[in-house]
Every structure is written in structure tokens, then in C-alpha cells.
Write an enzyme that holds these catalytic residues in place. Structure first.
Site, mmCIF file in Angstrom:
data_model
loop_
_atom_site.group_PDB
_atom_site.id
_atom_site.type_symbol
_atom_site.label_atom_id
_atom_site.label_comp_id
_atom_site.label_asym_id
_atom_site.label_seq_id
_atom_site.Cartn_x
_atom_site.Cartn_y
_atom_site.Cartn_z
ATOM 1 C CB CYS A 157 -0.896 -0.042 1.237
ATOM 2 S SG CYS A 157 -1.801 1.477 1.577
ATOM 3 C CB CYS A 181 0.245 1.968 4.048
ATOM 4 S SG CYS A 181 -1.437 1.367 3.814
#
Length: 180
Positions: free
Chosen positions: A72, A75
Site C-alpha cells: 500500500c 500506507c
């Protein structure tokens, strides 16, 4: 091993679709995980370093739970912000746990990423019990006050910033006035 990259990409795509499906179903049903202003559910998990994280045992401390994944990009972009914030406020009672939603067999990749950071991490799949359930999307960051009450949920990489964390977390810390 030939083809392992393609298999990983397929697993990542499947996880992304599953997360989107969960988000759609949850949005339709009105369920968005732990309710803001309500007590945090139980969460016990073994950290990557082998120590135990028990949310209920952390009463008196402010806790940030950050759900993330190695695959991600948003993230990974917010993790340095979380790291800097954690380093600044850990001595004032702040606890931060990175909960990776990566598959258990990706533990090594998770550990490799976490070598860059001082805050602890765990695999969300290792949590027993886990009243939080899977996150609706990653990244998702939850702020839990010293009384164990969920105070904020930040979703999407743009939501976590030094400013947002300062506004949401610092007033909850015991020495809030001394932090500025």
C-alpha cells in the site's frame, strides 16, 4: 522462483478487491468499525519482536493503531510521519502499533519494512481476540484515549499528517500543555 512476482501481484489485487468489497458492504450497512466515542474493543496480538500487545493493559496511555500493508503506497508514505510523531511523544504516554494486513507468509517483508521504524508492528492476522475486525481500507489509523475510548479514525493516506496527529492526539496526552 519463476512466476512468484505474478502470484504476489494477483494476491495483492485480490486483497484490494476484497477490501473494496468490504468497504462497499460496510458503507451500505452503516458499519465503519469501532464507533468514535465508544470503548475500544479487545485487541491482543503478538508483535513481530515476540512481545505481547494487549490494548486493555494500556489504560492510562494514548494509543494509535495504524493498519497498513507493504503493498500500500499511501500506507508507506504516512509511516515516516507516524514515526516522527511517535518519537516526539512516546515519553508522554503515546503508544503506536503498526498492524499489517499482509498475509502471514509475508511476515519477512513486513519485518524488513519495519526495520526503518522504531515503533512496534504486528500482523493483524495474529490478533486474538480482535474485536476490531479487519479494517475497511488501508491505511486506517485509530486514536484511542487513555480511558480506552476511540477518539478518531483517519482513513486514506492524506488524513495522517503532523498537523492532524497534533490536533487529535496531543490534547489527549497527560502533559498536553507541556508538549508545545
Amino acid at each position: 522462483m519463476p512466476g512468484s512476482g505474478a502470484r504476489r501481484a494477483t494476491r495483492r489485487g485480490a486483497r484490494a478487491l476484497l477490501l473494496l468489497a468490504l468497504l462497499a458492504v460496510s458503507a451500505e450497512s452503516g458499519a465503519l468499525g469501532p464507533e468514535i466515542g465508544r470503548p475500544a474493543p479487545a485487541l491482543i496480538v503478538q508483535r513481530l519482536d515476540g512481545t505481547r500487545f494487549d490494548l486493555a493493559a494500556l489504560r492510562g496511555k494514548v494509543v494509535i493503531l495504524n493498519y497498513w500493508a507493504t503493498w500500500c503506497a499511501p500506507c508507506r508514505a504516512e509511516m515516516p510521519v507516524l514515526e516522527a510523531f511517535y518519537r516526539r511523544y512516546a515519553e508522554q504516554g503515546l503508544v503506536l502499533l503498526g498492524l499489517s494486513v499482509d498475509d502471514a507468509h509475508d511476515r519477512r517483508a513486513v519485518a524488513d519494512v519495519m526495520r526503518q521504524f522504531s515503533y512496534p508492528a504486528a500482523l493483524a492476522s495474529d490478533a486474538k481476540p480482535d474485536g476490531f475486525g479487519p479494517p475497511l481500507a488501508v491505511p486506517t489509523t485509530l486514536v484511542i484515549d487513555s480511558a480506552g475510548i476511540v477518539r478518531a479514525r483517519l482513513m486514506s493516506g492524506a488524513a495522517v499528517s503532523t498537523e492532524s496527529l497534533t490536533q487529535l492526539v496531543v490534547p489527549l496526552l497527560p502533559a498536553a500543555g507541556a508538549a508545545h
